[in-house]
Design a protein around this motif. Structure first.
Motif, short mmCIF file in Angstrom:
data_model
loop_
_atom_site.label_atom_id
_atom_site.label_comp_id
_atom_site.label_asym_id
_atom_site.label_seq_id
_atom_site.Cartn_x
_atom_site.Cartn_y
_atom_site.Cartn_z
N ILE A 460 0.82 -1.23 0.00
CA ILE A 460 0.00 0.00 0.00
C ILE A 460 0.85 1.26 0.00
CG2 ILE A 460 -2.06 -0.99 1.11
CD1 ILE A 460 -0.90 0.41 3.73
N ALA A 461 2.17 1.08 -0.06
CA ALA A 461 3.07 2.23 0.12
C ALA A 461 2.77 3.36 -0.85
CB ALA A 461 4.52 1.78 0.01
N THR A 462 2.43 3.03 -2.07
CA THR A 462 2.24 4.11 -3.05
C THR A 462 0.77 4.41 -3.31
OG1 THR A 462 2.37 2.47 -4.79
CG2 THR A 462 4.43 3.62 -4.22
N LYS A 463 -0.11 3.72 -2.57
CA LYS A 463 -1.55 3.99 -2.78
C LYS A 463 -1.99 5.17 -1.93
CE LYS A 463 -3.44 -0.55 -3.82
NZ LYS A 463 -4.31 -1.61 -3.31
N SER A 464 -2.89 5.94 -2.48
CA SER A 464 -3.39 7.08 -1.68
C SER A 464 -4.43 6.56 -0.69
CB SER A 464 -4.04 8.11 -2.59
OG SER A 464 -5.23 7.57 -3.12
N TYR A 465 -4.64 7.35 0.37
CA TYR A 465 -5.67 6.98 1.34
C TYR A 465 -7.02 6.86 0.64
CZ TYR A 465 -9.02 7.21 5.11
OH TYR A 465 -10.08 6.92 5.95
N ALA A 466 -7.30 7.80 -0.24
CA ALA A 466 -8.60 7.79 -0.93
C ALA A 466 -8.77 6.50 -1.72
CB ALA A 466 -8.71 9.01 -1.84
N ALA A 467 -7.70 6.05 -2.36
CA ALA A 467 -7.80 4.82 -3.17
C ALA A 467 -8.03 3.61 -2.27
CB ALA A 467 -6.54 4.64 -3.99
N ILE A 468 -7.30 3.57 -1.15
CA ILE A 468 -7.46 2.43 -0.22
C ILE A 468 -8.88 2.42 0.34
CG2 ILE A 468 -6.66 1.48 1.99
CD1 ILE A 468 -3.86 2.61 1.23
N ARG A 469 -9.37 3.60 0.66
CA ARG A 469 -10.72 3.73 1.20
C ARG A 469 -11.77 3.31 0.17
NH1 ARG A 469 -14.88 7.50 1.52
NH2 ARG A 469 -15.73 7.79 3.62
N ASP A 470 -11.60 3.80 -1.05
CA ASP A 470 -12.58 3.46 -2.10
C ASP A 470 -12.62 1.95 -2.34
OD1 ASP A 470 -13.16 6.07 -2.38
OD2 ASP A 470 -12.09 6.37 -4.27
N THR A 471 -11.44 1.34 -2.38
CA THR A 471 -11.38 -0.11 -2.62
C THR A 471 -12.07 -0.85 -1.48
OG1 THR A 471 -9.19 0.34 -3.50
CG2 THR A 471 -9.77 -1.98 -3.23
N HIS A 472 -11.82 -0.38 -0.27
CA HIS A 472 -12.45 -1.01 0.91
C HIS A 472 -13.97 -0.91 0.82
CE1 HIS A 472 -13.90 -1.59 4.97
NE2 HIS A 472 -14.28 -0.33 5.03
N ILE A 473 -14.45 0.29 0.53
CA ILE A 473 -15.91 0.49 0.53
C ILE A 473 -16.56 -0.33 -0.59
CG2 ILE A 473 -17.74 2.21 0.19
CD1 ILE A 473 -15.98 4.18 1.76
N ALA A 474 -15.93 -0.33 -1.75
CA ALA A 474 -16.51 -1.09 -2.87
C ALA A 474 -16.56 -2.58 -2.51
CB ALA A 474 -15.66 -0.88 -4.13
N ASP A 475 -15.50 -3.05 -1.90
CA ASP A 475 -15.44 -4.47 -1.53
C ASP A 475 -16.53 -4.79 -0.49
OD1 ASP A 475 -13.99 -7.12 -0.99
OD2 ASP A 475 -13.99 -6.16 0.99
N TYR A 476 -16.66 -3.95 0.50
CA TYR A 476 -17.65 -4.17 1.55
C TYR A 476 -19.07 -4.13 0.97
CZ TYR A 476 -20.69 -3.19 5.50
OH TYR A 476 -21.72 -3.23 6.42
N GLN A 477 -19.30 -3.12 0.15
CA GLN A 477 -20.67 -2.94 -0.35
C GLN A 477 -21.08 -4.02 -1.34
OE1 GLN A 477 -20.84 1.19 -1.56
NE2 GLN A 477 -21.39 1.83 0.53
N LYS A 478 -20.10 -4.66 -1.94
CA LYS A 478 -20.38 -5.80 -2.82
C LYS A 478 -21.22 -6.83 -2.05
CE LYS A 478 -16.89 -8.68 -3.60
NZ LYS A 478 -15.46 -8.81 -3.83
N TYR A 479 -20.96 -6.95 -0.77
CA TYR A 479 -21.74 -7.88 0.07
C TYR A 479 -22.92 -7.17 0.72
CZ TYR A 479 -17.56 -10.70 -0.45
OH TYR A 479 -16.52 -11.41 -0.96
N PHE A 480 -22.63 -6.04 1.32
CA PHE A 480 -23.65 -5.38 2.14
C PHE A 480 -24.86 -4.98 1.31
CE2 PHE A 480 -25.54 -1.78 4.44
CZ PHE A 480 -25.76 -2.39 5.67
#
Ligand code: FUC
Length: 948
Positions: A460-480
């Motif tokens: 994650i060293a070169t990923k932005s916080y926004a990108a990490i957050r977006d990926t997390h939310i998309a992954d979570y919402q895929k289920y939720f």
């Protein structure tokens, strides 16, 4: 609506339907109804652990306290347990089986239990080395050298308040401590006591005390009895006298554990004159490393804590929340004119926990970050200029944990030492936490946690916080986002969550029901992810070194209940960790089947852990229960029924179901009295001791045989075996109605109708089984009677089970009554915990146990849809309290997804999506419609089940 996109796709993979589902459900982030209501929120930071807000990615769990000056994020990693790979069975135990069975058949329960306790229980860790080791240790603790060391150190004693009712573990510096500790205190003997013997009352001490007054031993006791010693008058003098107590604690709670009233001294026979000894004492820890104590099962461990310390400030506008629509938690407040925000989440795609700090004025963020842990074996180390590492090991076990906390800042300055990271005057700060252990699987601990932490941080060293957050939310919402529920909204929805809990039983608050149901799904998505272990008694969240029941997997209701919401609430794919533990248990359970029953196949008793023990544990009066594995198999079959995934059935479920059935084909015995086949020895979970033929066992075994036979037919295999199951099925002792009209819990008619025991095991045939149903009215009546006798109270999971049972009995209002109890305040009103919810909506057994959250969420689905019978019944147990609603994404057996709405208690419209092209029968009250469906097509009906 015709949806061609999926017509050519395999029917076996639910994930492939996500696009289709989204379309069907009309669920996009922006369109989910009342999205803003999907929040837990508070006006103050957490004080207790059960006020803190949970985040998790199935592996890394965090509990957010959200303190202003000091924030604490207590964290876990789901492979960090005590213990190590080992065999749990007791070799040759089967030799005692005939004798135990015989004793039970003769009605000699106590004799059977004591023989079984001696010869039939599984093995404990360190069982064969402990006795010798502890003798050596005690000798050392009692040696002259050790005692003089205490005397030398007696000038450096620290203060402690005694007694410690909950054990000395609750005292800072004593966390998880077992060992030898000295306590000392002086007391004044009044002149009027001259010449009198005194009674010294210490209450309970764990585990052994050696007690001295003025350096003369006055007593020693082991075990949990209350201590009272006589101090002879000749050894006392007027004025100051000194008590010194050496406590040897081998395991679990330690110290003086009675209440304050017990700790006192008084002239023999004259309690009224007692001087209290409670309050400040001095102590010295002589040794914290007694030999590791033998244990049947391992304990899930806390990993560590991130502490964030901020400069002191007067604050206003404080809010702490958990947004379960996107799995992010927040703290916001205003200090010195600056608005600060913190955002927290645990990302599955990036396997990292993120804490993001912002302020609306540049340069305003200054803090110190620390990593702490309760484990005695712990240290921290600087990895580089922005990274601090934590290393932990449990006191008894082979696992080691490593965690990296890395800071990324915009503006300001960062300095790391071996102890902490200091951040000054930054504009924005993100802390990324990774954690891992050397656990690979139940027989391999060769992992490299340091390398894992490094790799995950590097990724994650070169990923932005926004990108990490977006990926997390998309992954979570895929289920939720596969499910939504709208039950209406009242003004209560605007209250903070802790206040809402208090008013729930008196003021209608339907959106709180939605929140609770969706929170169950949130907790499920956050604690059960493919590739990790299943959700344990506390999901993945635990802050204690010796958590209640080891925070492990109890399999006589609890692990199973954790997975009840998965299928109906559209989270089927996240049952994978459950299937994977069954894969393991079907292997380790073979040795137990062989050594305890000389049987083929596999068996699991009432507990398991990270190392997949399957043998009977704890005590023979409840640990010998044969149908844990068979019950797990029920849920494998259910997964097949819901998904129609024939590959899952062929390759995974059936071999395990068959193995479990083979065990019972061999192990059922003929009851000498009735001639029926029964399971013996066994237990009606945790009730009534060791018995032959508890009703629950027979219900589960029948279910297993029936499902196995159906599976063999569907797969066109094992004809002969299926015939055997069919024949034996009929010979198993049936459900019986007893003299009080009750469904008998046991073979004999001996139920106590005043008994309100929390387990309602014989209701298994109603839920989660189905052999007692609306089509078996007499048996259903008897089951209802038994439920009435058992009453409406209970521990968290017991109440949750009752929600489901009453719903299956089509008694919506009774199910609702149970549900309101599940949502009642666990600790706020009375001060004494009871079954209900804590401030963070965690279920209270008490203590916290997550099964109630999952059982409760499943209970809502049972009120709205049931498909265990001949069709899909809509609103079979709708409570009067929920007159209006709209649900999307509820799943039914046969591979159907349902959207429907109701008004004033009456069905308005229903839409059925067929995922597998199976035949569908919809039932609403006295109306029925049969549909031949096509894969990927949906069908809409009005409230009279007329096609639209
Ligand atoms: C079962 C229950 C207890 C508790 C424990 C974890 O043994 O009887 O109530 O839930 O599991």
């Amino acid at each position: 609506m015709k949806l061609n996109i999926l017509s050519q796709k395999s029917q076996s993979n639910a994930v492939k339907y996500i696009g289709l589902l989204a379309l069907f459900l009309g669920l996009q982030t922006s369109t989910i109804h009342a999205q803003s209501d999907l929040k837990l929120w508070y006006k103050q930071p957490a004080i207790k652990w059960t006020d803190a807000l949970p985040i998790g990615n199935g592996r890394l769990g965090g509990m957010i306290f959200g303190g202003v000056q000091e924030d604490r994020i207590q964290f876990n990693e789901n492979t960090f347990w005590t213990g190590g790979p080992r065999e749990y069975q007791r070799n040759g135990a089967y030799k005692y089986l005939p004798q135990i069975r015989q004793l039970l058949a003769e009605g000699k329960q106590k004799e059977a239990e004591s023989l079984a306790m001696k010869e039939f229980m599984g093995t404990k860790s360190h069982e064969f080395t402990y006795a010798a080791g502890s003798i050596v240790w005690v000798k050392k603790m009692r040696g002259a050298k050790a005692i003089s060391a205490y005397k030398l150190n007696s000038t450096k004693l620290k203060n402690i308040n005694l007694p410690t009712e909950q054990g000395w573990e609750v005292t800072p510096g004593f966390e998880g401590l077992d060992g030898a500790v000295w306590f000392t205190k002086t007391f004044d003997v009044p002149a009027s006591w001259k010449g009198k013997n005194l009674t010294l009352s210490l209450g309970r001490v764990r585990d052994v005390d050696f007690t001295y007054v003025n350096n003369k031993q006055v007593g020693t006791t082991g075990g949990t009895t209350y201590r009272k010693y006589i101090i002879p008058a000749k050894d006392l003098h007027a004025g100051k006298n000194t008590i010194s107590i050496q406590v040897l604690n081998f395991n679990d709670k330690g110290g003086l554990t009675s209440n304050a009233k017990e700790l006192k001294v008084y002239p023999e026979g004259d309690q009224n004159a007692a001087i209290t000894l409670s309050g400040e004492w001095k102590y010295f820890i002589q040794d914290a490393k007694p030999p590791a104590f033998p244990k049947y099962n391992a304990d899930y461990q806390p990993f560590g804590d991130v502490y964030l310390q901020f400069p002191k400030a007067d604050i206003s506008n404080y809010i702490r929340d958990l947004d379960i629509s996107n799995a992010t938690a927040h703290v916001t407040y205003k200090a010195n004119g600056v608005t600060y925000t913190r955002e927290y989440f645990s990302s599955a795609p990036d396997q990292v926990m993120a804490i993001h700090l912002t302020a609306d004025k540049p340069g305003s963020i200054s803090l110190k970050a620390l990593l702490k842990a309760l484990h005695t074996d712990r240290h921290t180390r600087k990895i580089d200029n922005n990274t601090l590492a934590l290393y932990v090991r449990p006191r008894d076990g082979v696992l080691q944990g490593v965690s990296y906390l890395k800071v990324k800042n915009i503006g300001g300055k960062v300095v790391a030492t071996d102890n902490n990271i200091t951040i000054s005057h930054a504009n924005e700060v993100t802390l990324y936490l990774t954690a891992a252990t050397n656990y690979k699987n139940y027989h391999d601990v060769s992992g490299n946690p340091e390398a894992i932490c490094k790799r995950q941080q590097a990724a994650i060293a070169t990923k932005s916080y926004a990108a990490i957050r977006d990926t997390h939310i998309a992954d979570y919402q895929k289920y939720f986002n596969t499910f939504s529920l709208d039950l209406g909204r009242t003004a209560s929805a605007d209250l903070p969550t802790d206040e809402r809990i208090l008013q729930f039983r008196n003021t209608p608050d339907p959106s709180f029901v939605t929140l609770y149901t969706q929170y169950g799904r949130y907790l499920f998505i956050s604690s059960s992810r493919p590739g990790n272990g299943p959700s344990n008694l506390q999901g993945i969240w635990n802050d204690l070194l010796t958590p209640p029941w080891g925070s492990k997997y109890t399999t006589n209701i609890n692990l199973q209940m954790n997975y009840w919401p998965a299928e109906p609430l559209n989270l089927s794919a996240l049952s994978e960790p459950f299937f994977s533990i069954v894969d393991d248990l079907a292997k380790t359970g073979k040795a137990t089947a062989k050594e305890h029953y000389n049987a083929p196949g596999w068996v699991l008793h009432h507990n398991t852990d990270l190392w997949r023990g399957t043998a009977p544990v704890n005590a023979s009066n409840h640990g010998i229960w044969q149908t844990g594995g068979a019950w797990l198999c029920h849920q494998l079959w259910e997964h097949y029924l819901f998904t129609q995934d024939i590959n899952f059935l062929r390759n995974r479920a059936y071999p395990e179901m068959k193995g479990a059935a083979e065990f019972f084909v061999h192990n059922l015995v003929k009851d000498p009295k009735t001639g029926y086949l029964i399971s013996s020895p066994s237990n009606s979970p945790e009730h009534g001791g060791l018995v032959a033929g508890p009703t629950m066992d027979h219900q589960i075994i029948r279910d297993l045989f029936k499902n196995c036979e159906a599976a063999a037919k569907a797969l066109e295999v094992d004809n002969k075996f299926a015939d055997t199951l069919k024949t034996m099925y009929k010979q198993i002792a049936p459900n019986k109605i007893g003299r009080a009209g009750q469904l008998q819990e046991w073979l004999e008619d001996k139920d106590d109708t005043t008994d309100t025991h929390r387990h309602v095991s014989h209701m298994w045939g109603v839920y989660p089984g189905n052999e007692i149903n609306m089509q078996t009215p007499e048996m259903l009546k008897a089951a209802t009677k038994s439920m009435q006798f058992r009453g409406d109270d209970g521990t968290g999971w017991s109440i949750a089970w009752k929600v489901n049972i009453w719903a299956r009995m089509h008694q919506g209002d009774h199910a609702w009554l149970m549900f309101t109890k599940l949502l009642s305040p666990a600790d706020v009103v009375t001060g004494k915990e009871k079954g209900g919810v804590y401030h963070n909506l965690f279920d209270a057994h008490p203590p916290f146990q997550i099964d109630g959250n999952f059982g409760g969420a499943a209970g809502i689905s049972e009120m709205l849809v049931q498909s265990q019978g001949e069709g899909i019944e809509l609103l079979p147990a709708l409570p009067t309290a929920l007159p209006n609603g709209n649900v999307k994404g509820l799943c039914a057996r046969g591979g159907f997804v349902l959207n429907f709405s109701w008004e004033n208690g009456v069905l308005k419209e229903v839409q059925v999506l067929s995922k597998t092209g199976a035949k569908c029968r919809l039932i609403y009250k006295d109306k029925t419609v049969n549909i031949s469906t096509q894969i990927g097509k949906s069908y809409t009906f009005n409230g009279d089940l007329k096609k639209l």
